[in-house]
Design an enzyme around this catalytic site. Structure first.
Site, short mmCIF file in Angstrom:
data_model
loop_
_atom_site.label_atom_id
_atom_site.label_comp_id
_atom_site.label_asym_id
_atom_site.label_seq_id
_atom_site.Cartn_x
_atom_site.Cartn_y
_atom_site.Cartn_z
N ASP A 10 0.85 -1.18 0.00
CA ASP A 10 0.00 0.00 0.00
C ASP A 10 0.90 1.24 0.00
OD1 ASP A 10 -2.45 1.47 0.26
OD2 ASP A 10 -2.02 1.71 2.39
N ASP A 12 -0.39 4.88 1.23
CA ASP A 12 -0.67 5.85 2.29
C ASP A 12 -0.58 5.26 3.68
OD1 ASP A 12 -1.07 8.03 0.57
OD2 ASP A 12 -3.09 7.33 0.10
#
Length: 249
Positions: A10, A12
């Site tokens: 991922d 963020d």
């Protein structure tokens, strides 16, 4: 050979500091449209936004709907009149968000080390324009063998379809050596579980998990990720370059 030879990462709050980017972008947006921008307003926005993204992960709405209603819900929660500019405000906010690519401390070093032993790929639900800008500005893209943003791919976390498409594109067939790494239990971890992949919850803030979603691993630092991914000999060679992995894909 590493325990995991492919990491699906991922962006963020896993590699980039989304909280800092969001805070600055939100402040600039609220000031631009002469809306309250005190602590209460920020807390209200965060609560509205969190609920919407959770609904997105559960398949209760799509991203276009989220962007269309986000600031309308904020205005309503704040008791403010609808000024008819909700989508305009959202678009301005997204533009501001794209300007901020704050790298989490230690993230670039971690990527440099992990790229020596594993195939790395970004898998993100974020807006394409925003994420492409932040990935480029931050420098994390140079460590990636692939960058997959849900809007472009046509599927979003936690759908298994997204991970299946990513693995197919990467040419990865040995799913037992794939690890999904992310901070969002509903999107990243649930998505990895849906796809039958091992998962690692990035919990740098020491948050409680009250979701019922159980990752295989939980980490509070990148160093802990090294110990999950790498075998002892590879751990001993941290800092040594040009030992590019030979993946069992």
């Amino acid at each position: 050979m590493a325990n995991y030879t492919c990491l699906l990462l991922d962006v963020d709050n896993t590699l980039l500091d989304f909280d800092a980017a969001e805070r600055q972008a939100l402040t600039d947006t609220l000031r631009q449209y002469e809306l309250p921008c005190d602590a209460q307003a920020c807390d209200t926005y965060h609560e509205v936004n969190r609920k919407l993204w959770t609904s997105l992960a559960k398949g209760e709405l799509n991203k276009n709907k989220l962007f269309a209603v986000r600031f309308a819900r904020f205005m309503q929660a704040m008791g403010l009149p609808d000024n008819g500019k909700n989508r305009e405000i959202n678009d301005y906010y997204e533009d501001q968000l794209a300007l901020h690519a704050d790298v989490l401390p230690g993230a670039l070093t971690a990527l440099e080390e992990l790229a020596e032993v594993a195939t790395l790929a970004i898998v993100s639900n974020g807006a394409t324009k925003v994420q492409q800008s932040r990935i480029k500005a931050s420098g994390i893209g140079r460590y990636m063998d692939g960058i997959y943003i849900s809007e472009h791919v046509g599927a979003a976390k936690p759908s298994a379809k997204l991970f299946d498409l990513v693995l197919k594109d990467l040419g990865v067939t040995n799913r037992s050596r794939v690890l999904v790494v992310g901070d969002d239990l509903h999107a990243d971890i649930k998505g990895g579980i849906n796809a039958g992949l091992d998962t690692c919850w990035v919990n740098f803030t020491g948050s409680d998990n009250d979701t019922g979603i159980q990752p295989k691993y939980t980490i509070g630092s990148y160093e802990e990720l090294y110990r999950i991914v790498m075998e002892p000999e590879e751990l001993e060679n941290l800092g040594v370059r040009n030992r590019r992995h030979m993946n069992d894909l």
